[in-house]
Motif scaffolding. Structure first.
Motif, PDB file in Angstrom:
ATOM      1  N   ALA A  42     -32.240  44.336  12.793  1.00 31.77           N
ATOM      2  CA  ALA A  42     -31.849  45.461  12.879  1.00 31.77           C
ATOM      3  C   ALA A  42     -31.922  46.248  14.250  1.00 31.77           C
ATOM      4  O   ALA A  42     -31.334  46.773  14.862  1.00 31.77           O
ATOM      5  CB  ALA A  42     -32.379  46.170  11.730  1.00 31.77           C
ATOM      6  N   SER A  43     -33.382  45.786  14.683  1.00 30.37           N
ATOM      7  CA  SER A  43     -33.798  46.311  16.142  1.00 30.37           C
ATOM      8  C   SER A  43     -32.854  45.779  17.271  1.00 30.37           C
ATOM      9  O   SER A  43     -32.653  46.477  18.360  1.00 30.37           O
ATOM     10  CB  SER A  43     -35.428  45.916  16.153  1.00 30.37           C
ATOM     11  N   VAL A  66     -33.134  54.019  17.273  1.00 28.00           N
ATOM     12  CA  VAL A  66     -34.636  53.677  17.197  1.00 28.00           C
ATOM     13  C   VAL A  66     -34.987  53.947  15.866  1.00 28.00           C
ATOM     14  O   VAL A  66     -36.163  54.194  15.357  1.00 28.00           O
ATOM     15  CB  VAL A  66     -35.207  54.609  18.025  1.00 28.00           C
ATOM     16  N   VAL A 121     -38.817  53.809  21.453  1.00 29.50           N
ATOM     17  CA  VAL A 121     -38.044  53.074  22.232  1.00 29.50           C
ATOM     18  C   VAL A 121     -38.680  51.706  22.369  1.00 29.50           C
ATOM     19  O   VAL A 121     -38.319  50.510  22.359  1.00 29.50           O
ATOM     20  CB  VAL A 121     -37.701  53.651  23.534  1.00 29.50           C
ATOM     21  N   VAL A 173     -35.552  51.870  13.320  1.00 25.78           N
ATOM     22  CA  VAL A 173     -36.855  50.850  12.590  1.00 25.78           C
ATOM     23  C   VAL A 173     -38.059  51.361  13.180  1.00 25.78           C
ATOM     24  O   VAL A 173     -38.864  51.700  12.274  1.00 25.78           O
ATOM     25  CB  VAL A 173     -36.458  49.480  12.919  1.00 25.78           C
ATOM     26  N   PRO A 174     -38.448  51.599  14.478  1.00 24.59           N
ATOM     27  CA  PRO A 174     -39.593  51.785  14.904  1.00 24.59           C
ATOM     28  C   PRO A 174     -39.825  53.358  14.557  1.00 24.59           C
ATOM     29  O   PRO A 174     -41.177  53.738  14.132  1.00 24.59           O
ATOM     30  CB  PRO A 174     -39.727  51.873  16.172  1.00 24.59           C
ATOM     31  N   TYR A 207     -40.435  45.132  17.800  1.00 25.44           N
ATOM     32  CA  TYR A 207     -39.584  44.711  16.544  1.00 25.44           C
ATOM     33  C   TYR A 207     -38.613  43.586  16.614  1.00 25.44           C
ATOM     34  O   TYR A 207     -38.208  42.550  15.945  1.00 25.44           O
ATOM     35  CB  TYR A 207     -38.704  45.840  15.701  1.00 25.44           C
ATOM     36  N   LEU A 221     -41.584  50.566  20.839  1.00 19.81           N
ATOM     37  CA  LEU A 221     -41.751  49.686  19.669  1.00 19.81           C
ATOM     38  C   LEU A 221     -40.568  48.909  19.324  1.00 19.81           C
ATOM     39  O   LEU A 221     -40.554  47.684  18.682  1.00 19.81           O
ATOM     40  CB  LEU A 221     -42.220  50.486  18.667  1.00 19.81           C
ATOM     41  N   ASN A 222     -39.391  49.277  19.680  1.00 17.63           N
ATOM     42  CA  ASN A 222     -38.091  48.857  19.319  1.00 17.63           C
ATOM     43  C   ASN A 222     -38.233  47.243  19.869  1.00 17.63           C
ATOM     44  O   ASN A 222     -37.583  46.450  19.319  1.00 17.63           O
ATOM     45  CB  ASN A 222     -36.933  49.532  19.819  1.00 17.63           C
ATOM     46  N   GLY A 244     -32.283  46.855   7.924  1.00 24.45           N
ATOM     47  CA  GLY A 244     -33.590  47.450   8.125  1.00 24.45           C
ATOM     48  C   GLY A 244     -33.882  48.369   6.897  1.00 24.45           C
ATOM     49  O   GLY A 244     -35.126  48.295   6.604  1.00 24.45           O
ATOM     50  N   SER A 290     -29.768  47.137  17.288  1.00 24.42           N
ATOM     51  CA  SER A 290     -29.714  48.463  17.839  1.00 24.42           C
ATOM     52  C   SER A 290     -30.037  48.543  19.442  1.00 24.42           C
ATOM     53  O   SER A 290     -29.785  49.433  20.409  1.00 24.42           O
ATOM     54  CB  SER A 290     -30.991  49.444  17.188  1.00 24.42           C
ATOM     55  N   PHE A 317     -35.990  43.781   9.601  1.00 29.98           N
ATOM     56  CA  PHE A 317     -36.185  44.776  10.657  1.00 29.98           C
ATOM     57  C   PHE A 317     -36.016  44.243  12.150  1.00 29.98           C
ATOM     58  O   PHE A 317     -35.402  44.930  13.130  1.00 29.98           O
ATOM     59  CB  PHE A 317     -37.583  45.440  10.911  1.00 29.98           C
ATOM     60  N   TYR A 363     -28.460  49.977   9.618  1.00 29.39           N
ATOM     61  CA  TYR A 363     -29.025  50.534   8.188  1.00 29.39           C
ATOM     62  C   TYR A 363     -29.313  49.773   7.466  1.00 29.39           C
ATOM     63  O   TYR A 363     -30.397  49.613   6.673  1.00 29.39           O
ATOM     64  CB  TYR A 363     -28.252  51.794   8.217  1.00 29.39           C
TER      65      TYR A 363
END
Lengths: 347, 357, 322
Positions: free
Chosen positions: C294-295, A195, C48, A197-198, C54, C50-51, C283, C298, C291, C280
């Motif tokens: 990356a999200s 998590v 979680v 980024v957020p 994104y 917000l991911n 982002g 992830s 972003f 990494y």
């Protein structure tokens, strides 16, 4: 003598499998300790010694001597050829291929010796120059302070916040307890690595990016810590709490006068774990801290890593200084750390 | 005034009612024992009085005031717990002072009261030790001391002696009784041991399954139990029970024996199923009477007990003075001293004793 | 320390006592939980959620309101491959290289780690002298920081390092380890095993020591050979612990970043770039900052981790019940 060496606990001769086992373990000691030991030894070598190839096992320093008439101590060489062969001389300066030297016994007479005909007189000793240079060139204390501040504050907050939650979850019956437990198990499944980024956005909105607090706060509530403490607090008899309630202790007083002292062993385990996590933490500080003055030791170490040139002299010294606190803690608390880590499944 | 009154007190966990409406009045200065088999709700009731357990219905009154909404510390009570619940990380002195500190007593007063209590309970030399360095009996004294030092209106004891060995238990029993005489406070004492109840109590409350079965003085409970349960619970060895039916003013037992009862003492209806209760010392071996197959004999020296079965399979215990000559395996006969007999309705379990008789 | 904590606790006592009076002792539990739930809420649960925002929005803006909704495009880009076996055929080839690297890394690392920690645990479980010392030796690297571990080995493996010196001494061909993709990857696996092995050794040793001694004595009475004892008694009884070790090391393997990144920086080229490093870099390290990508990556990692963790919880619970 042979009998003594080959005697096992059962006083029988060693089986060949025993020999294999000891061989494996000896290899293990070499492989596990050797590299770290090599690094520590290297950190005490002079910068020139570090560039030597092949490297020598032990750190050597050149013999230096104060000769009357010269302000600074002079390096001592042994002359290998010519009229002075076999004598020790102190070098004043070197011009091209010629060294100007004096005999320590006769400091007035300046002699000339060909550069290739002299050999440095050395002895095994620890050179601390890498360390002193580290303090001169880099703001080492700043990094050390940042790491220490993060470790100490984060551990204190973790202990306080997690023990409060564990107390509530172990000693109260209330509606929604099951839900809270489920949520905490849920957080076990979401490591911060997924998590990033957020998390960065949120920490930024709190104004904590590039601040040590931005490293401390997000990881302060650990599901592992809550579980570990709750498990221990469940073993404290409820009657003791009732006795305290009869003694007119408020719930908060019960928490910090009764529960906290009685959970000391579990709190110690969590404290050790938290210190280790925080001191060694890397990925999140790498993201959250951007100005060099805010770097932790781990970030500073990492920032030394150049693509082609690496200042190994300072890097080695700094690595040793970063490693020392954990090794010291380990030496004293080895047993507790081992059981603590095993009982929580690491993280 | 520190009397205690319970008015229709109930407790339910969800749909499960564990205390089913109890009315009780403990007079100021009484030593009252709650006794009953495990799971009867006696400890729950005590915790409801203490305020540690909220009540679901009814009122708890202390000194005439309803204290339902007061927290445990504000009811002027002190409690001695079954596990002692001493604070393991504090010395004995700190254990005794903790409550007084919370009451914001002055330092001087704390010292004075702790010293006085320690002297009274003879634990002065233990004051600087921690609970783990004390013996069971010493821990017990400290636990009592922690209650005494608070000078409460009412003492609550939750099976305080159950963790001690037999000898120490007898000693501490005497000690608590002496303490009661000395302080003359109201004390409420929970135990499952009817011997403790009989020897210590001014009043006994027998509880079963969340209900109060009988409340009264120990010997009243022994002599005139209200029902089969109390009759069987109070007294050791247990009372013998014989099923039978009322026939011509007397009883015909299942064994066939006919027993004549003192006229007018019991309310008997012809043909009714009843249970005859008779204590082990209300029967004597004799030439004729109730036949008994002796299966075991205990000779204790000064007295003897016979164990056997009557012809209908009822287990029977008989107390004999002195050293009996009867051997296991023999058939004997028993005479029943009907003056000592109790008669209960088999259906309701209630005593059929005529009130006032 | 204690003199610092006591006044603090006494200060907190005032508001807490007031709250207890208002809420009653039962609801006070929530007050005790509040700080923890606050931290979990803001720094775990909210991220979680917000991911997902994104992952479904584009551009290099960090603020969500500046980011246009793009639906599943980030996922589509990540998954856009002609062949998943060939990273070069993918739109985001680095991601698939990282996935391939990570898979290889996990297979090798977990395999070697389980083998060596099992061997070490079995040897440490024998009647040997100075067992405590040897156990500590194998456990010791676990405490080091990943960066330190990386530097320790880099110092040995550098071109003019100790290893090359030894090879030279025996007249063998020296290698510039860090510049060879294959060797850099192999050494990454090696230092990762070196770093974490002690932890799993400890767990397995605890498992071995919990096997009752009388089982072995019974086997000795039955004249079982050592090999048969191992096959028929030790292994089956150790199985639950083995499974825990396996799943735990898988979970940690997927998340590997620190020591490899500090060791190689992902190079040479992308030879040692793992999935977390991909996240990494996209982002936080690269420009532009992707972003969304990356999200999305992830989330894919999280799905794998949640599945593995669920298996782990299920197994621990089953072990605890059995």
């Amino acid at each position: 003598m042979t009998a003594f060496l080959t005697r096992t606990r059962g006083r029988k001769r060693l089986h060949w499998t025993d020999w294999m086992a000891y061989a494996y373990l000896t290899l293990g000691v070499l492989l596990m300790f050797g590299p770290v030991l090599w690094l520590v030894l290297s950190s005490f070598k002079t910068e020139r010694e570090l560039q030597n190839y092949p490297p020598r096992l032990l750190p050597y320093v050149q013999k230096m001597e104060t000769v009357p008439g010269y302000d600074k101590p002079l390096p001592i060489y042994k002359v290998t050829a010519g009229p002075l062969a076999g004598q020790e001389v102190a070098q004043i300066r070197r011009i091209g291929l010629i060294s100007q030297v004096v005999k320590p016994s006769d400091p007035k007479t300046v002699l000339k010796v060909p550069f290739k005909d002299r050999k440095a007189v050395e002895h095994v000793a620890l050179a601390t120059s890498n360390y002193s240079k580290l303090f001169e060139r880099f703001n080492f204390f700043r990094f050390f302070y940042n790491s220490t501040f993060i470790t100490v504050m984060a551990t204190l907050i973790t202990l306080l916040v997690n023990s409060m939650a564990a107390f509530a979850l172990s000693k109260y019956q209330f509606r929604g307890r099951g839900l809270v437990m489920a949520l905490i198990i849920g957080t076990l499944m979401i490591p911060p690595t997924v998590v990033l980024v957020p998390l960065f956005l949120i920490v930024r909105d709190f104004g904590m990016i590039d601040s040590l607090w931005g490293v401390i706060i997000p990881g302060a509530a650990t599901p592992t810590g809550v579980f570990l403490l709750r498990q221990y607090m469940l073993t404290i008899p409820d009657e003791i709490l009732d006795a305290a309630r009869m003694d007119k202790a408020s719930e908060w007083k019960i928490y910090w006068r009764i529960i906290l002292p009685l959970s000391a062993p579990a709190i110690a385990v969590l404290a050790i774990l938290s210190i280790m996590w925080r001191w060694n933490d890397f990925l999140w500080p790498l993201i959250a801290l951007q100005k060099q003055e805010n770097f932790t030791l781990q970030l500073a170490l990492n920032s030394f890593r150049g693509e082609f040139t690496t200042d190994w002299a300072s890097l080695l010294a700094m690595t040793v200084l970063t490693l020392v606190p954990i090794v010291v803690v380990f030496a004293f608390l080895q047993k507790y750390i081992a059981t603590g880590i095993a009982s929580t499944g690491g993280k | 005034m520190s009397d205690l009154e319970l008015r229709g007190v109930t407790k339910a966990y969800g749909n499960v009612e564990v205390i089913k409406g109890i009315d009780l009045k403990v007079e100021d200065g009484d030593f009252c024992v709650f006794v009953g088999p495990s799971g009867c709700g006696k400890s729950t009731l005590l915790r409801m009085i203490s305020g540690l357990e909220p009540i679901s219905g009814g009122d708890v009154c202390i000194g005439g005031d309803v204290v339902n909404d007061l927290g445990p510390a504000d009811r002027g009570l002190a409690m001695v717990f079954q596990s002692y619940a001493l604070y393991p990380h504090m010395t004995v002195r700190q254990n005794l002072s903790f409550g007084l500190e919370n009451l914001r007593a002055s330092k001087a007063e704390i010292t004075e009261r702790v010293t006085a209590t320690a002297q009274m309970l003879q634990i002065e030399m233990l004051l600087d030790r921690r609970p783990k360095d004390l013996s069971g009996g010493q821990r017990q004294r400290v636990a009592i001391g922690r209650a005494v030092v608070r000078e409460p209106q009412i003492f609550l004891f939750d099976e305080p002696l159950s963790n001690l060995d037999a000898e120490l238990r007898v000693e501490m029993r005497g000690e608590i009784s002496r303490l009661h005489r000395r302080l003359n406070n109201t004390m409420i004492y929970v135990t499952h041991d009817q011997v403790e109840a009989m020897t210590m109590a001014d009043k006994i409350a027998v509880l079963r399954d969340g209900r109060l079965e009988q409340f009264g003085r120990p010997l009243d409970l022994y002599n005139t139990p209200d029902n089969i349960f109390v009759a069987g619970f109070i007294g050791s060895p247990k009372m013998n029970f014989f099923p039978g039916r009322v026939e011509a003013g007397g009883l015909r037992l299942e064994t066939g024996t006919v027993v004549a009862l003192p006229p007018g003492k019991f309310m008997l209806n012809e043909g009714e199923q009843v249970t005859l209760g008779i204590r082990p010392n209300g029967m004597q071996p004799a030439e004729t009477g109730l036949p008994l197959t002796v299966s075991g004999v205990e000779r204790l020296g000064g007295e003897s007990y016979l164990y056997g079965t009557a012809s209908d399979g009822t287990a029977v215990t008989v107390h004999c003075a002195g050293q009996t000559k009867i051997e296991p395996g023999t058939q004997i006969a028993l005479t029943l001293e009907t003056g000592e007999a109790h008669v209960f309705s088999t259906q309701s379990g209630q005593s059929l004793l005529r009130k006032g008789a | 320390m204690l003199s610092l904590i006591t006044p603090l606790m006494q200060i907190i006592e005032w508001p807490m006592r007031a709250l207890q009076r208002i809420l009653g002792p039962r609801k006070l539990a929530w007050v005790f939980l509040l700080p923890n739930l606050f931290l979990f809420g803001f720094f775990t649960f909210l991220p979680v959620i917000l991911n997902f925002f994104y992952a479904t929005t584009g551009s290099d803006h960090i603020l969500l309101e500046d980011r246009p909704y793009v639906g599943m495009r980030n996922f589509d880009e990540l998954m856009n491959c002609t062949s998943y076996l060939d990273p070069n055929s993918c739109q985001i080839d680095l991601f698939w290289r990282a996935v391939h690297n990570t898979l290889w890394f996990i297979v090798l690392q977990v395999g070697f780690m389980v083998f060596f920690s099992m061997t070490t645990a079995l040897i440490l479980n024998r009647k040997i002298r100075a067992r405590g010392f040897f156990r500590a030796v194998f456990f010791f690297p676990v405490l080091l920081s990943p960066v330190v571990v990386a530097l320790v080995w880099k110092w040995i493996l550098q071109d003019q390092g100790a290893l090359n010196a030894v090879l030279d001494h025996f007249g063998l061909q020296t290698v510039n380890w860090m510049l060879s993709p294959t060797w850099a990857f192999a050494w990454s696996v090696f230092i990762s095993v070196w770093f974490h092995m002690g932890f799993y050794t400890l767990i397995l040793l605890a498992g071995l020591q919990s096997i009752p001694r009388d089982v072995y004595e019974a086997a000795a009475m039955d004249a079982a050979s050592p090999w048969r004892v191992f096959r028929k008694i030790t292994l089956p009884l150790l199985m639950p612990t083995m499974v825990v070790v396996l799943v735990l090391s898988l979970i940690k393997g997927v998340q590997t970043f620190d020591e490899v990144y500090a060791f190689t920086g992902g190079g040479p080229g992308s030879a040692t770039t793992l999935v977390i490093q991909f996240i990494y870099q996209n982002g936080f390290a690269g420009a532009p900052r992707l972003f969304g990508l990356a999200s999305a990556a992830s989330i894919l990692v999280a799905i794998v981790l949640i599945a593995l963790t669920a298996v782990q919880l299920w197994i621990t619970r089953r072990n605890a019940n059995g």
